[in-house]
Design a protein around this motif. Structure first.
Motif, PDB file in Angstrom:
ATOM      1  N   ASN A 187       0.830  -1.209   0.000  1.00 45.79           N
ATOM      2  CA  ASN A 187       0.000   0.000   0.000  1.00 45.79           C
ATOM      3  C   ASN A 187       0.864   1.259   0.000  1.00 45.79           C
ATOM      4  N   LEU A 188       1.944   1.251   0.807  1.00 47.62           N
ATOM      5  CA  LEU A 188       2.862   2.394   0.828  1.00 47.62           C
ATOM      6  C   LEU A 188       3.538   2.541  -0.530  1.00 47.62           C
ATOM      7  N   ASN A 189       4.038   1.437  -1.056  1.00 47.19           N
ATOM      8  CA  ASN A 189       4.743   1.454  -2.323  1.00 47.19           C
ATOM      9  C   ASN A 189       3.840   1.940  -3.454  1.00 47.19           C
ATOM     10  N   GLN A 190       2.622   1.425  -3.502  1.00 50.74           N
ATOM     11  CA  GLN A 190       1.697   1.835  -4.556  1.00 50.74           C
ATOM     12  C   GLN A 190       1.369   3.318  -4.461  1.00 50.74           C
ATOM     13  N   THR A 191       1.216   3.815  -3.238  1.00 51.19           N
ATOM     14  CA  THR A 191       0.941   5.237  -3.056  1.00 51.19           C
ATOM     15  C   THR A 191       2.081   6.090  -3.604  1.00 51.19           C
ATOM     16  N   VAL A 192       3.313   5.666  -3.340  1.00 46.87           N
ATOM     17  CA  VAL A 192       4.479   6.401  -3.823  1.00 46.87           C
ATOM     18  C   VAL A 192       4.541   6.366  -5.349  1.00 46.87           C
ATOM     19  N   PHE A 193       4.395   5.177  -5.927  1.00 47.85           N
ATOM     20  CA  PHE A 193       4.480   5.082  -7.381  1.00 47.85           C
ATOM     21  C   PHE A 193       3.306   5.802  -8.049  1.00 47.85           C
ATOM     22  N   ASP A 194       2.116   5.717  -7.491  1.00 48.32           N
ATOM     23  CA  ASP A 194       0.972   6.439  -8.059  1.00 48.32           C
ATOM     24  C   ASP A 194       1.229   7.947  -8.063  1.00 48.32           C
ATOM     25  N   LYS A 195       1.864   8.410  -7.005  1.00 48.41           N
ATOM     26  CA  LYS A 195       2.182   9.843  -6.914  1.00 48.41           C
ATOM     27  C   LYS A 195       3.155  10.240  -8.019  1.00 48.41           C
ATOM     28  N   ILE A 196       4.188   9.445  -8.201  1.00 46.67           N
ATOM     29  CA  ILE A 196       5.176   9.738  -9.240  1.00 46.67           C
ATOM     30  C   ILE A 196       4.534   9.697 -10.619  1.00 46.67           C
ATOM     31  N   LEU A 197       3.700   8.692 -10.868  1.00 45.62           N
ATOM     32  CA  LEU A 197       3.130   8.487 -12.196  1.00 45.62           C
ATOM     33  C   LEU A 197       2.059   9.511 -12.564  1.00 45.62           C
ATOM     34  N   GLN A 198       1.646  10.338 -11.617  1.00 47.74           N
ATOM     35  CA  GLN A 198       0.756  11.451 -11.954  1.00 47.74           C
ATOM     36  C   GLN A 198       1.455  12.446 -12.871  1.00 47.74           C
ATOM     37  N   THR A 199       2.766  12.627 -12.666  1.00 39.07           N
ATOM     38  CA  THR A 199       3.502  13.660 -13.384  1.00 39.07           C
ATOM     39  C   THR A 199       4.622  13.118 -14.265  1.00 39.07           C
ATOM     40  N   HIS A 200       5.036  11.869 -14.038  1.00 38.14           N
ATOM     41  CA  HIS A 200       6.188  11.309 -14.728  1.00 38.14           C
ATOM     42  C   HIS A 200       5.848   9.939 -15.327  1.00 38.14           C
ATOM     43  N   ILE A 201       6.676   9.513 -16.262  1.00 40.36           N
ATOM     44  CA  ILE A 201       6.576   8.150 -16.776  1.00 40.36           C
ATOM     45  C   ILE A 201       7.915   7.455 -16.559  1.00 40.36           C
ATOM     46  N   CYS A 202       7.858   6.154 -16.410  1.00 39.17           N
ATOM     47  CA  CYS A 202       9.067   5.361 -16.237  1.00 39.17           C
ATOM     48  C   CYS A 202       9.722   5.132 -17.594  1.00 39.17           C
ATOM     49  N   VAL A 203      11.010   5.441 -17.683  1.00 44.10           N
ATOM     50  CA  VAL A 203      11.715   5.259 -18.954  1.00 44.10           C
ATOM     51  C   VAL A 203      12.819   4.208 -18.866  1.00 44.10           C
ATOM     52  N   HIS A 204      13.126   3.752 -17.653  1.00 46.78           N
ATOM     53  CA  HIS A 204      14.141   2.708 -17.537  1.00 46.78           C
ATOM     54  C   HIS A 204      14.088   2.081 -16.153  1.00 46.78           C
ATOM     55  N   ILE A 205      14.380   0.782 -16.095  1.00 48.61           N
ATOM     56  CA  ILE A 205      14.534   0.064 -14.828  1.00 48.61           C
ATOM     57  C   ILE A 205      15.786  -0.789 -14.931  1.00 48.61           C
ATOM     58  N   HIS A 206      16.620  -0.694 -13.927  1.00 44.85           N
ATOM     59  CA  HIS A 206      17.837  -1.511 -13.877  1.00 44.85           C
ATOM     60  C   HIS A 206      17.919  -2.191 -12.520  1.00 44.85           C
ATOM     61  N   PRO A 207      17.783  -3.515 -12.474  1.00 47.48           N
ATOM     62  CA  PRO A 207      17.901  -4.210 -11.187  1.00 47.48           C
ATOM     63  C   PRO A 207      19.339  -4.193 -10.682  1.00 47.48           C
ATOM     64  N   ASN A 208      19.518  -3.839  -9.424  1.00 45.06           N
ATOM     65  CA  ASN A 208      20.836  -3.858  -8.789  1.00 45.06           C
ATOM     66  C   ASN A 208      21.160  -5.305  -8.434  1.00 45.06           C
ATOM     67  N   ASN A 209      22.270  -5.819  -8.942  1.00 50.30           N
ATOM     68  CA  ASN A 209      22.581  -7.228  -8.709  1.00 50.30           C
ATOM     69  C   ASN A 209      23.209  -7.487  -7.341  1.00 50.30           C
ATOM     70  N   CYS A 210      23.104  -6.488  -6.462  1.00 52.10           N
ATOM     71  CA  CYS A 210      23.595  -6.679  -5.089  1.00 52.10           C
ATOM     72  C   CYS A 210      22.780  -7.728  -4.347  1.00 52.10           C
ATOM     73  N   CYS A 211      21.501  -7.826  -4.681  1.00 48.71           N
ATOM     74  CA  CYS A 211      20.588  -8.573  -3.800  1.00 48.71           C
ATOM     75  C   CYS A 211      19.742  -9.617  -4.520  1.00 48.71           C
TER      76      CYS A 211
END
Length: 268
Positions: A187-211
């Protein structure tokens, strides 16, 4: 009958002190992932920073960005140096270090020994307070590069809509994404991403291979991943990105390489 038996079993275990773990509905996680599918925009992605940890992909749309705000100072600060070379002011914040790890005259950068979070006090400062103190203008475009080890959620959810709109580009490392299966974290995560996606779009995702990658119910989730967002008003054309890793992506660590799972960029 199966539902009745299941409810009875859950009730019995809870009465005996064994709390049954609730999990997020699979459908909700898929919907969130689909909302974050990276988009190819008219500006190609370029890499700022080293070929490894501390380097990030951003759209080649950096002209006239006034400043880069970079909460979370690591051993490598080449991303910020690249921003400086492109005419941006650079502002850094981190309570856990004494100063950034580069040799620059003090008039070339601004560093505050504070954590960025959801409130302002002796140890923490909000993004809004930080920007308002450091930026004389109130409407110039900015760039955000945030890697603050899990505090990104509270910091972003507390950010004003006005400040969110000022960031033309945002590069944010999100942590503990495997916990999306926890309904409270989801629920917290979705709220954060929904907030971002109101004004921005995702253009890249890179998984950190640390974990590594966490797999459950057929859904693979990188535990830690770097997301790049571009403000919507900068987008004139778009198509879904369908090739990962990008040729400019590099592993963050010497651990086993990982790639963005297909469910994050293709309809499965």
């Amino acid at each position: 009958m199966k539902k009745i038996i299941k409810r009875s079993l859950v009730s019995f275990l809870e009465k005996k002190g064994f709390l049954m773990a609730r999990v997020t509905e699979r459908k909700k996680i898929i919907e969130l992932i689909e909302s974050l599918r990276p988009i190819n925009v008219q500006n190609e992605l370029i890499r700022l920073g080293p070929k490894g940890d501390g380097g990030y992909l951003v759209p080649d749309d950096l002209e006239n960005i006034e400043a880069c705000f970079s909460p979370g100072v690591d051993k490598i600060s080449e991303f910020e140096l690249e921003c400086l070379k492109r005419g941006m002011k650079i502002f850094l914040a981190d309570k856990s270090v004494e100063k950034p790890n580069f040799n620059l005259p003090e008039d070339k950068f601004d560093f505050i020994k504070m954590f960025v979070g959801c409130t302002t006090n002796d140890d923490f400062i909000t993004m809004d307070d930080w920007v308002s103190i450091k930026c004389q203008s109130d409407n110039s475009d900015l760039l955000l590069q945030m890697d603050i080890e899990g505090s990104e959620y509270n910091s972003l959810i507390n950010m004003s809509n006005h400040l969110m709109n000022r960031f033309r580009i945002m590069v944010i490392e999100f942590h503990s994404l495997q916990d999306l299966w926890n309904p409270h974290f989801f629920n917290l995560n979705q709220t954060v991403f929904d907030k971002i996606l109101q004004t921005h779009i995702c253009v890249h995702i890179h998984p950190n291979n640390c974990c590594g990658i966490y797999s459950r119910y057929g859904i693979e989730i990188p535990r830690v991943a770097e997301f790049t967002f571009l403000r919507k008003d900068r987008v004139t054309s778009k198509t879904y990105a369908n090739r990962f890793p990008h040729h400019l992506d590099y592993d963050n660590t010497d651990n086993e390489p990982i790639s963005l799972p297909k469910i994050w960029y293709r309809n499965i």
